[in-house]
Design an enzyme around this catalytic site. Structure first.
Site: not given
Ligand code: NDP
Ligand SMILES: Nc1nc2c(ncn2[C@@H]2O[C@H](COP(=O)(O)O)[C@@H](O)[C@H]2O)c(=O)[nH]1
Length: 328
Positions: A172, A174, A176-178
């Site tokens: 998590g 990153g 582009a991570c959610i």
């Protein structure tokens, strides 16, 4: 047990030692990882907007590590053959479903043995991953197996004990991570501390995966025990990057999406990633060269002449204040 006191990249500054070289060009950034030695400890993320066949060939030809993504599964066997036909190493990703177990059998039957296989799932501390590690090791014992992603020392130990040759740390962090927002879990916000904890438990190499925003974060990852650093967003904006070029108000961007995004999955199910734009950055060769130069500087500040010397430096925790709004 995870300590409550944690930190991330922006909270840490490494403390300089007396320089022992006369030129940064004398600093050796190379790293042995698995069966091969690479120019720098950096690998583009195994994501569809970061790596493709052409870039993989270029990376392998120029002594950089790469991991091909797993989102065109039908092309992977041919990819391994093509790389080997060119006398280049093959480094692929797999999941954990039955068809992936079958794919490993297919490679073994054809004696097409990738030098590197990365098991790539969101929650890598799982029986499914342990089964896959054991399956690969029994059928393709000469492949170097990277397993992930994980975020705890227990997970590193368990995957190593199952036979993994390296583990990939980062749940998590990153761009582009959610995951953190959707599930409440992960190492987002304390990724560097997680690397430290995992590296202390590890007997084999670890890859720091996600959250690299500046080149200096690579040196920080090495300091806290990573052998290799996986980078997505910072490497997704190049001429060679697979994402489409988008122009907005005279500025150029490239598409970048999470591997668990709706864009990647083609459906809004178990989505833990998003799509975004990253600034266009020109030729990836220039960026990788700049990363190497910056790492050479890091080694000189560490008072050494090789990458592992960064491991020895002191650090201070400066709690976010280090950035002071700085950017470049
Ligand atoms: N590094 C990170 O922080 C994250 C990375 N990702 C990336 O997104 C991509 C897709 O990941 P992923 O969804 O794992 O891949 P897959 O959709 O291929 O899932 C792999 C398998 O694991 C199962 N699975 C996935 N998550 C869980 C879970 N939390 N608990 C139990 N079983 C689970 C899936 O079943 P089912 O779908 O039925 O649950 C499926 O069988 C990968 O490339 C991964 O690296 C995704 C999220 C976080
Ligand atoms: N939680 C999610 N993480 C993802 C997804 N797709 C990829 N990733 C992870 O991010 C890193 C890259 O991070 P960056 O900060 O360098 O951009 C990548 O290697 C994966 O581990 C996702 O959809 N959700």
């Amino acid at each position: 047990m995870i300590p409550a006191e944690v930190f991330d990249y922006e909270d840490i500054q490494l403390v300089p030692n007396k320089c022992i070289i006369d030129s940064r060009s004398q600093a050796d950034t190379s790293v042995k990882f698995g069966p091969k030695t690479f120019k720098i400890p950096v690998v583009p993320a195994n994501m569809e907007t970061v790596i493709n066949d052409e870039l993989a060939v270029w990376m392998a030809e120029h002594d950089y590590f790469y991991v091909m993504h797993r989102f065109q599964p039908e092309k992977r066997h041919a990819f391994v053959k093509t790389m080997h036909d060119q006398d280049l190493f093959a480094s692929i990703s797999v999941g954990v479903k039955q068809e992936e177990l079958d794919f490993i059998q297919e490679l073994a039957d054809a004696n097409d043995v990738p030098e590197y296989i990365t098991i790539d799932i969101a929650h890598g501390h799982a029986n499914s991953v342990i089964r896959m590690i054991q399956h690969i090791k029994s059928l393709l014992p000469d492949s170097f197996v990277i397993a992930g992603n994980v975020g705890t020392p227990e997970a590193v130990r368990e995957l190593e004990n199952a036979g993994a040759d390296a583990t990939k740390v980062g749940i998590g962090p990153g761009k582009a991570c959610i995951t953190k927002l959707k599930t409440g879990f992960g190492t987002g916000g304390w990724q560097l501390a997680a690397i430290r904890l995992c590296a202390k438990a590890a007997k084999k190499p670890i890859i720091a995966d996600g959250g690299i925003r500046y080149n200096g974060d690579i040196a920080k990852s090495i300091r806290f025990g990573a052998s290799m650093v996986m980078i997505g967003s910072l490497l997704a904006g190049h001429l060679q990057s697979p994402g489409s070029v988008i122009k907005i108000d005279g500025k150029t961007f490239k598409q970048y999406w999470g591997s668990a995004s709706e864009t990647q999955k083609g459906a809004y199910r178990n989505v833990e990633g998003k799509q975004m734009l990253v600034p266009y950055r020109g030729d990836i060769a220039d960026t990788l060269e700049e990363m190497q130069e910056d790492l050479q500087s890091s080694i000189s500040y560490a008072g050494g002449d090789k990458l592992s010397d960064i491991r020895l430096v002191d650090y201070v925790i400066v709690r976010n204040s280090v950035m002071n709004g700085d950017s470049y």
